[in-house]
Design a protein around this motif. Structure first.
Motif, PDB file in Angstrom:
ATOM      1  N   SER A  67     -65.572 -57.203 116.309  1.00 54.48           N
ATOM      2  CA  SER A  67     -65.596 -58.408 117.146  1.00 54.48           C
ATOM      3  C   SER A  67     -64.190 -58.971 117.279  1.00 54.48           C
ATOM      4  CB  SER A  67     -66.531 -59.464 116.542  1.00 54.48           C
ATOM      5  OG  SER A  67     -66.089 -59.815 115.238  1.00 54.48           O
ATOM      6  N   SER A  68     -64.054 -59.900 118.208  1.00 52.52           N
ATOM      7  CA  SER A  68     -62.775 -60.585 118.388  1.00 52.52           C
ATOM      8  C   SER A  68     -62.705 -61.763 117.418  1.00 52.52           C
ATOM      9  CB  SER A  68     -62.621 -61.089 119.825  1.00 52.52           C
ATOM     10  OG  SER A  68     -62.586 -60.011 120.719  1.00 52.52           O
ATOM     11  N   VAL A  69     -61.615 -61.843 116.680  1.00 51.82           N
ATOM     12  CA  VAL A  69     -61.475 -62.871 115.650  1.00 51.82           C
ATOM     13  C   VAL A  69     -60.054 -63.400 115.664  1.00 51.82           C
ATOM     14  CG1 VAL A  69     -61.549 -63.366 113.179  1.00 51.82           C
ATOM     15  CG2 VAL A  69     -63.242 -61.848 114.183  1.00 51.82           C
ATOM     16  N   VAL A  70     -59.941 -64.740 115.527  1.00 55.24           N
ATOM     17  CA  VAL A  70     -58.657 -65.376 115.265  1.00 55.24           C
ATOM     18  C   VAL A  70     -58.711 -65.913 113.830  1.00 55.24           C
ATOM     19  CG1 VAL A  70     -57.078 -67.227 115.895  1.00 55.24           C
ATOM     20  CG2 VAL A  70     -58.328 -65.993 117.681  1.00 55.24           C
ATOM     21  N   TYR A  71     -57.794 -65.475 113.007  1.00 59.56           N
ATOM     22  CA  TYR A  71     -57.847 -65.886 111.606  1.00 59.56           C
ATOM     23  C   TYR A  71     -56.492 -66.479 111.201  1.00 59.56           C
ATOM     24  CZ  TYR A  71     -55.265 -61.587 110.528  1.00 59.56           C
ATOM     25  OH  TYR A  71     -54.327 -60.591 110.475  1.00 59.56           O
ATOM     26  N   VAL A  72     -56.565 -67.270 110.141  1.00 61.15           N
ATOM     27  CA  VAL A  72     -55.372 -67.959 109.638  1.00 61.15           C
ATOM     28  C   VAL A  72     -54.709 -67.109 108.545  1.00 61.15           C
ATOM     29  CG1 VAL A  72     -54.508 -70.021 108.466  1.00 61.15           C
ATOM     30  CG2 VAL A  72     -56.364 -70.204 110.156  1.00 61.15           C
ATOM     31  N   ASP A  73     -53.421 -66.958 108.712  1.00 68.08           N
ATOM     32  CA  ASP A  73     -52.642 -66.313 107.669  1.00 68.08           C
ATOM     33  C   ASP A  73     -52.359 -67.374 106.596  1.00 68.08           C
ATOM     34  OD1 ASP A  73     -50.734 -65.150 106.017  1.00 68.08           O
ATOM     35  OD2 ASP A  73     -49.744 -64.086 107.653  1.00 68.08           O
ATOM     36  N   GLU A  74     -53.233 -67.386 105.583  1.00 73.02           N
ATOM     37  CA  GLU A  74     -53.174 -68.450 104.588  1.00 73.02           C
ATOM     38  C   GLU A  74     -51.838 -68.483 103.836  1.00 73.02           C
ATOM     39  OE1 GLU A  74     -56.987 -69.962 105.379  1.00 73.02           O
ATOM     40  OE2 GLU A  74     -55.283 -70.743 104.272  1.00 73.02           O
ATOM     41  N   GLY A 250     -55.305 -41.410 108.416  1.00 73.24           N
ATOM     42  CA  GLY A 250     -54.033 -40.892 107.933  1.00 73.24           C
ATOM     43  C   GLY A 250     -52.930 -41.925 107.866  1.00 73.24           C
ATOM     44  N   GLU A 251     -53.183 -43.144 108.364  1.00 72.49           N
ATOM     45  CA  GLU A 251     -52.157 -44.197 108.334  1.00 72.49           C
ATOM     46  C   GLU A 251     -52.180 -44.904 106.980  1.00 72.49           C
ATOM     47  OE1 GLU A 251     -52.548 -46.944 111.498  1.00 72.49           O
ATOM     48  OE2 GLU A 251     -50.986 -48.310 110.768  1.00 72.49           O
ATOM     49  N   ARG A 252     -51.022 -45.321 106.523  1.00 76.58           N
ATOM     50  CA  ARG A 252     -50.933 -46.004 105.229  1.00 76.58           C
ATOM     51  C   ARG A 252     -51.396 -47.453 105.382  1.00 76.58           C
ATOM     52  NH1 ARG A 252     -48.550 -44.792 100.537  1.00 76.58           N
ATOM     53  NH2 ARG A 252     -47.632 -42.941 101.471  1.00 76.58           N
ATOM     54  N   VAL A 253     -52.217 -47.892 104.438  1.00 78.11           N
ATOM     55  CA  VAL A 253     -52.770 -49.244 104.469  1.00 78.11           C
ATOM     56  C   VAL A 253     -51.702 -50.244 104.030  1.00 78.11           C
ATOM     57  CG1 VAL A 253     -54.523 -50.775 103.509  1.00 78.11           C
ATOM     58  CG2 VAL A 253     -55.070 -48.386 103.982  1.00 78.11           C
ATOM     59  N   THR A 254     -51.588 -51.349 104.773  1.00 78.69           N
ATOM     60  CA  THR A 254     -50.658 -52.423 104.439  1.00 78.69           C
ATOM     61  C   THR A 254     -51.446 -53.679 104.082  1.00 78.69           C
ATOM     62  OG1 THR A 254     -50.505 -53.209 106.716  1.00 78.69           O
ATOM     63  CG2 THR A 254     -48.960 -51.462 106.038  1.00 78.69           C
ATOM     64  N   GLN A 255     -50.745 -54.686 103.600  1.00 77.76           N
ATOM     65  CA  GLN A 255     -51.396 -55.950 103.270  1.00 77.76           C
ATOM     66  C   GLN A 255     -51.958 -56.606 104.525  1.00 77.76           C
ATOM     67  OE1 GLN A 255     -51.957 -57.178 100.220  1.00 77.76           O
ATOM     68  NE2 GLN A 255     -53.143 -58.792 101.232  1.00 77.76           N
ATOM     69  N   GLU A 256     -51.258 -56.505 105.619  1.00 79.14           N
ATOM     70  CA  GLU A 256     -51.742 -57.066 106.874  1.00 79.14           C
ATOM     71  C   GLU A 256     -53.042 -56.388 107.302  1.00 79.14           C
ATOM     72  OE1 GLU A 256     -48.960 -56.770 110.016  1.00 79.14           O
ATOM     73  OE2 GLU A 256     -50.182 -57.848 111.467  1.00 79.14           O
ATOM     74  N   THR A 257     -53.145 -55.083 107.048  1.00 83.01           N
ATOM     75  CA  THR A 257     -54.367 -54.365 107.378  1.00 83.01           C
ATOM     76  C   THR A 257     -55.548 -54.913 106.587  1.00 83.01           C
ATOM     77  OG1 THR A 257     -53.060 -52.379 107.782  1.00 83.01           O
ATOM     78  CG2 THR A 257     -55.426 -52.085 107.490  1.00 83.01           C
ATOM     79  N   LEU A 258     -55.342 -55.143 105.295  1.00 88.38           N
ATOM     80  CA  LEU A 258     -56.415 -55.672 104.464  1.00 88.38           C
ATOM     81  C   LEU A 258     -56.841 -57.067 104.923  1.00 88.38           C
ATOM     82  CD1 LEU A 258     -55.352 -54.554 100.871  1.00 88.38           C
ATOM     83  CD2 LEU A 258     -56.981 -53.483 102.422  1.00 88.38           C
ATOM     84  N   GLU A 259     -55.890 -57.903 105.332  1.00 86.13           N
ATOM     85  CA  GLU A 259     -56.234 -59.231 105.836  1.00 86.13           C
ATOM     86  C   GLU A 259     -57.073 -59.138 107.107  1.00 86.13           C
ATOM     87  OE1 GLU A 259     -52.559 -61.256 106.307  1.00 86.13           O
ATOM     88  OE2 GLU A 259     -52.175 -61.455 104.148  1.00 86.13           O
TER      89      GLU A 259
END
Length: 734
Positions: A67-74, A250-259
């Motif tokens: 879905s489309s989501v706007v989230y806050v970078d806490e 095959g892409e490396r997971v980043t912190q932004e990906t987890l968020e």
């Protein structure tokens, strides 16, 4: 704090100190601390992750947003809000009554002084007690008595100065959160008044006790403004569109990906207790295995808390380095980043433990550290194998370390080459592409370089922190530019040259029987360093031809001669020489008899009161093979030198017999009883001494007559500079 709390704290400190002084409790606390530290470092790698992904891992499939989501970078939002809150200055409310109260306290204090001064029927002590009954300000007794005996003008002046200082402070304002700063400012102001020290100290104490803030923080208003500033910062938002690709296979997971995964609801909580329990069990097995090895194979190290702590610290630092390297990303290509585990310099720990502790123990720790390297890298056996092989070759390369450059050679040759060879083997077996194989080989070379750099950098720090003696440390102190050796050369040149020859003899003997030749050389260089205190009382330093022993009693001469051992130990401690060298300094004479002065005393003793024990060195006898070798080398060099100066050694045959006689005398006197030397060792030592002495007592060619004359004149001049000395090292001049 009342007296009950002070007493409780005192008892608690004493109880804790008593607990810490108990060896078993202390060892248990150290073990618990390091176990917890290891566990924290290891368990961070297994914290909860989402859909079995964590930072640095490779995604097993394409993941799209449902879905489309706007989230806050806490994290970013909170950082901005804290920065905004930090700009807000506290709001203060002024308390106008504080200034008048301060003035009342000052005038009240000085009025009490004046009233007491008027009680002429009371003595000074009674006046002081009268003031103290109603005094609310903490002032010392001598300061009250000083005011009671001062003149009226001085009291008036001090009162006006105190009032003026406090009025200025109140006018400027004293914030409650800066009270100590204001007191310090007042102290500096008083210091600039030019008063005498007693009056200056009185004003400092008086104003410090009386001063109170008149600007009180308005907590509500300040908090309101901070909240307004925080709320004025808009949240840092990020957006994810429906069907947007969050991460590709095959892409490396980043912190932004987890968020993003958490924002779109794809996070799946996972219990971590089983994983953490497994880590704790594996770590406990590691500890148990290491302790079992130490108990059964190295009990000396097991009972040495300092060396145990060093071992645990090296292991902890190594795990931190492993974690740090595994977290690095050197490329955008995940297949290259995963190879960075080949760079982890685990061999640095192998090298440090080999040099500082034990090579066999280093082998065990290398195995355990590479076990964890494999676990932390995602149970990749290839990385653990490469680290294990390079560590083993590092241990092998340092089996005969003699200088710090050996660390670099080992890192570049043994570690790097073995790592590269093992990497090539692994890549061939696993069918890795040539490009990735080249990258892995480069990482292997970097592994060797980093291992050498880290080992070389940590070695002097650990040596100093744990007071250990490594071959590198021994080589440093045997450098002619070492401060204490330079001082020995300048203050006692004869002793210095004697020490150099003793060092050559001791090193040759140590090599012959398999003892530590570096310890022998270092101990020999410093064994007579105590002669620096009184160099002129030792024959080798009497360049002027006068012997001060001829003018003093034999007992005093013996005391002076034997004291060079104690003086040498004290100097060695001052210059922080290794303990092994200090032991040789203390033991190199054992309990030998200072025979020359003993016999002189016996000749002059008509009442037969001279005791042999009074003319012996205090000991202890040599406790190690190295200390015994230095004792023998010292005795042989001094005795042979005396015989040569007296012209009593005409060839190698008499020389060898003389050397063996000296060694036999030490053996018969019991000086070697507490060392580990065998009769076979003594035979090898005698042969080694002869090889060195042959270079000193060698045959000389015949010179022309005119040169012979010059040579004879030179020899006579040299002999005139020496004092009479009997052959043998026990004469008191060694």
């Amino acid at each position: 704090m009342n007296w009950q709390e002070q007493l409780r704290n005192l008892l608690l400190r004493g109880y804790v100190r008593k607990l810490w002084e108990q060896k078993e409790v202390r060892r248990a606390l150290l073990a618990g601390f390091f176990f917890l530290a290891y566990f924290v470092v290891l368990s961070v790698n297994f914290l909860p992750d989402n859909i079995n992904l964590k930072v640095g891992q490779v995604a097993p499939k394409n993941i799209f947003s449902p879905s489309s989501v706007v989230y806050v970078d806490e994290k970013a939002t909170e950082a901005r809000r804290q920065a905004a809150a930090a700009t807000i200055v506290p709001v203060y409310d002024q308390n106008v009554t504080v200034a008048s109260k301060l003035e009342e306290e000052v005038t009240g204090f000085f009025d009490q002084i004046r009233q007491a001064r008027q009680q002429t029927q009371l003595n000074l002590t009674d006046k002081r007690l009268l003031v103290e009954k109603t005094l609310t300000i903490q002032v010392q007794d001598q300061e009250i008595e000083m005011l009671l005996t001062a003149d009226d003008r001085t009291i008036d002046s001090l009162e006006q100065q105190a009032l003026q200082l406090l009025r200025q402070a109140m006018t400027q304002g004293v914030p409650e959160d800066k009270l100590e700063t204001e007191k310090e400012r007042l102290r500096r102001q008083i210091g600039d008044l030019g008063l005498k020290k007693p009056y200056r100290d009185l004003l400092v104490r008086l104003t410090a006790n009386i001063l109170r803030p008149n600007l009180i923080i308005n907590q509500e208003e300040t908090k309101r403004r901070i909240n307004e500033a925080r709320q004025a910062v808009p949240p840092v938002t990020k957006s994810v569109l429906q069907n947007e690709l969050i991460i590709s296979k095959g892409e490396r997971v980043t912190q932004e990906t987890l968020e993003k995964l958490q924002a779109v609801g794809l996070m799946r909580p996972k219990s971590t207790w089983p994983v953490l329990l497994g880590i704790a069990l594996m770590l406990a097995l590691n500890f148990a295995l290491t302790l079992a090895y130490l108990i059964y194979f190295r009990p000396d190290l097991y009972h040495n808390e300092k060396q145990l702590s060093l071992l645990a610290l090296i292991g902890l630092i190594s795990l931190l380095i492993i974690r740090g390297f595994l977290a690095l990303n050197f490329s955008d290509r995940p297949e290259i980043n995963v190879l960075s585990a080949y760079m982890v310099p685990v061999a640095a720990a192998s090298m440090l433990i080999t040099v500082l502790l034990d090579s066999q123990l280093a082998l065990l720790i290398t195995l355990l550290l590479n076990w964890w390297l494999g676990v932390l890298s995602g149970f990749q056996l290839r990385f653990a194998l490469v680290g294990l092989v390079s560590g083993i070759f590092a241990i092998y390369g340092l089996r005969r370390v003699t200088q710090r450059s050996d660390l670099v050679k080992t890192g570049l040759m043994h570690v790097a080459l073995s790592a590269v060879a093992m990497i090539i083997s692994v890549c061939l077996v696993t069918d890795v592409s040539p490009t990735l194989t080249g990258v892995a080989i480069a990482y292997g070379v970097v592994n060797g370089v980093l291992s050498a750099v880290l080992a070389g950098g940590f070695l002097p720090l650990l040596e100093s922190a744990f007071d250990l003696t490594s071959p590198m440390r021994l080589l440093e102190i045997t450098n002619p530019n070492a401060p204490l050796l330079k001082e020995l050369l300048m203050e006692a040149p004869g002793t210095y040259h004697h020490a150099i020859i003793v060092g050559n003899l001791a090193e040759a003997a140590a090599d012959a029987i398999g003892a530590d030749s570096l310890v022998c050389r270092a101990g020999a260089y410093y064994h007579d360093v105590g002669k620096i205190q009184r160099p002129g009382f030792f024959i080798e330093n009497q360049m002027s031809g006068t012997n001060p022993h001829e003018r003093i009693a034999p007992s005093l001469s013996t005391l002076i001669i034997t004291s060079h051992v104690k003086d040498g130990v004290e100097l060695g401690r001052k210059y922080r020489l290794p303990q092994a060298v200090l032991d040789i300094i203390a033991q190199h004479h054992g309990t030998c008899l200072v025979s020359y002065f003993y016999h002189r005393a016996k000749e002059a003793d008509r009442l037969e009161t001279v005791q042999e024990e009074d003319y012996r060195y205090p000991g202890p006898k040599p406790q190690t093979r190295e200390a015994a070798i230095v004792m023998l080398a010292d005795s042989v060099e001094a005795a042979v030198r005396a015989k040569m100066q007296a012209g009593q050694l005409a060839g190698l045959g008499p020389l060898e017999g003389f050397v063996r006689k000296i060694i036999k005398e030490k053996l018969t006197d019991g000086q070697l009883d507490e060392s580990d030397l065998t009769l076979r060792d003594l035979e090898k030592i005698a042969q080694a001494f002869m090889k060195v002495l042959k270079g000193i007592v060698h045959a000389r060619i015949e010179y022309p007559e005119e040169l012979k004359g010059l040579e004879r004149g030179s020899a006579n001049a040299d002999s005139d500079r020496e004092s009479p000395e009997p052959a043998g090292n026990n004469s008191g001049n060694a």
